[in-house]
Design an enzyme around this catalytic site. Structure first.
Site, short mmCIF file in Angstrom:
data_model
loop_
_atom_site.label_atom_id
_atom_site.label_comp_id
_atom_site.label_asym_id
_atom_site.label_seq_id
_atom_site.Cartn_x
_atom_site.Cartn_y
_atom_site.Cartn_z
N SER A 80 0.80 -1.24 0.00
CA SER A 80 0.00 0.00 0.00
C SER A 80 0.83 1.28 0.00
CB SER A 80 -0.92 0.02 1.21
OG SER A 80 -2.01 -0.81 1.00
N LYS A 83 0.53 3.47 -2.94
CA LYS A 83 -0.67 4.27 -3.21
C LYS A 83 -0.38 5.77 -3.19
CE LYS A 83 -3.76 0.70 -1.32
NZ LYS A 83 -4.44 0.23 -0.11
N TYR A 205 -2.79 -2.42 -10.59
CA TYR A 205 -2.85 -2.23 -9.13
C TYR A 205 -2.12 -3.38 -8.41
CZ TYR A 205 -4.55 -2.23 -4.38
OH TYR A 205 -4.58 -2.27 -3.01
N TYR A 257 -3.87 3.60 7.42
CA TYR A 257 -5.12 2.85 7.51
C TYR A 257 -6.06 3.50 8.51
CZ TYR A 257 -2.18 -0.62 5.16
OH TYR A 257 -1.34 -1.26 4.30
N VAL A 275 1.41 -3.70 3.94
CA VAL A 275 1.36 -4.98 4.65
C VAL A 275 2.62 -5.83 4.45
CG1 VAL A 275 -1.16 -5.13 4.78
CG2 VAL A 275 0.04 -6.11 2.81
N1 GLN Z 1 -2.20 -5.71 -1.83
C1 GLN Z 1 -3.19 -5.69 -0.80
C2 GLN Z 1 -4.57 -5.50 -1.28
O1 GLN Z 1 -4.77 -4.84 -2.25
C3 GLN Z 1 -3.08 -4.61 0.23
C4 GLN Z 1 -1.90 -3.89 0.36
C5 GLN Z 1 -1.73 -3.22 1.68
O2 GLN Z 1 -0.59 -2.95 2.02
N2 GLN Z 1 -2.78 -2.97 2.44
O3 GLN Z 1 -5.47 -6.00 -0.63
#
Ligand code: GLN
Length: 343
Positions: A80, A83, A205, A257, A275
């Site tokens: 993430s 992003k 993505y 988050y 994550v």
């Molecule tokens: N790749 C994961 C997803 O899209 C999430 C990535 C993350 O770091 N939350 O669910």
């Protein structure tokens, strides 16, 4: 590199090994290594292979000094954290007004993968939750998936000064198990919020989440944002100056988050976690921090990474709303002498 920039790099590497700031980071590493709370992400088997003891702390200053302690060369998937940076690329591709019409900037308080859109506008709430990140990936220009991925990889290279690859097994697993993300994408397609090349965008993505980085990379990415969009080591511009504030603001309000409020309260540095165990944190005008430690808390943030950033913030007054004199003077610790405080 010119001879003089070689000389500067050499001088900086000496500072980076002898500076009291480096000893400080080593102490932090020693302090938090025994912290074994949290669990490595296991929603796909490849992430579950991460060694919970991996732990790297890197910091890069806006004048191009890089400090690394622990596992700073170990690669892991950016997840993430991508992003925030892809949002910057979308802003460059389309400008603020158009991007704002497709993705909001409001925190959700919901889990990152929640299936939720703003009822009034059908927009995803912000670019840091999966819905917003997929809508943002949709905005990345290019004639096909290959060109769009290349543009993303090139952007990461401008931030880090090196080339990047994706981890193919992670990409394939994300794709194979990504039904929830597909559901979000098709919901947005139903509302006309994304273009109909949706399967290509979902692949993009999943690929952006699978880009391999190190803690050192994350420190340089944050330092580039701290430095107005210019990589402080290479001098290359990674992000148009006009959009740095946009990216960094959304990191502050939505980057961690559904504990972004707690993070803003305790740490204050605009940051983004993933994550894979990474956190990138920005101290504007000062430095960028990159941490890597795979065990995550219940919200999906690296347990050791949170502690490191919180302690750095407190010790050096890196919370943007802290007007009190910090316990330690950052410039003096970095340069090893009082009286050279240029911040
Ligand atoms: N790749 C994961 C997803 O899209 C999430 C990535 C993350 O770091 N939350 O669910």
């Amino acid at each position: 590199m010119t001879p003089s920039s070689n000389l500067k790099a050499f001088a900086d590497s000496i500072t980076a090994t002898t500076s009291p700031f480096r000893s400080y980071l080593s102490d932090l590493h020693r302090q938090y290594l025994p912290l074994t709370d949290g669990a490595v992400a296991d929603y796909i088997p490849e992430l579950a292979l991460a060694d919970p003891s991996w732990f790297g702390i890197a910091a890069a200053t806006v004048d191009g000094q890089v400090f690394e302690v622990g596992d700073c060369d170990q690669t892991f998937t950016v997840q993430s954290i991508s992003k925030a940076f892809v949002y910057g690329l979308a802003l460059e591709d389309h400008g603020r007004d158009y991007v704002n019409s497709k993705v909001g900037v409001e925190p959700t308080g919901e889990a990152f993968n929640a299936i939720v859109l703003d009822e009034a506008t059908n927009r995803p709430y912000n670019p840091m939750v999966n819905a917003g990140a997929i809508a943002t990936a949709d905005l990345i220009k290019g004639k096909d998936g290959t060109e769009r991925l290349k543009r993303m990889l090139d952007m990461f290279s401008r931030y880090t000064g090196r080339s990047h690859d994706i981890h193919v097994p992670v990409f394939l697993s994300e794709k194979a198990t990504g039904n929830r993300n597909r559901a979000i994408a098709y919901l947005m397609l139903n509302f006309g919020m994304v273009s109909d090349r949706i399967d290509e965008t979902l692949d993009l993505y999943f690929q952006q989440c699978s880009i391999l980085v190190t803690a050192r990379d994350l420190s340089l990415m944050a330092a580039t944002l701290a430095n107005g969009g210019i990589n402080p080591v290479t001098g290359d511009r990674a992000l148009d100056q006009r959009y740095v504030q946009d990216v960094v603001s959304v990191m502050l309000t939505c980057g961690m988050y559904d504990s972004s409020g707690d993070w803003a309260y305790r740490v204050g540095m605009p940051a983004k976690s993933g994550v894979g165990g990474g956190i990138t944190a920005v101290a504007p005008g000062k430095l960028g921090i990159g941490t890597f430690s795979p065990p995550l808390d219940a919200k999906g943030n690296s347990v050791r990474g949170i502690q490191v950033c919180q302690t750095l913030s407190q010790d050096f007054g890196l919370h943007p709303f802290n007007a009190a004199a910090p316990p330690r003077d950052l410039a003096a610790w970095i340069n090893g002498s009082e009286g050279t405080n240029s911040w």
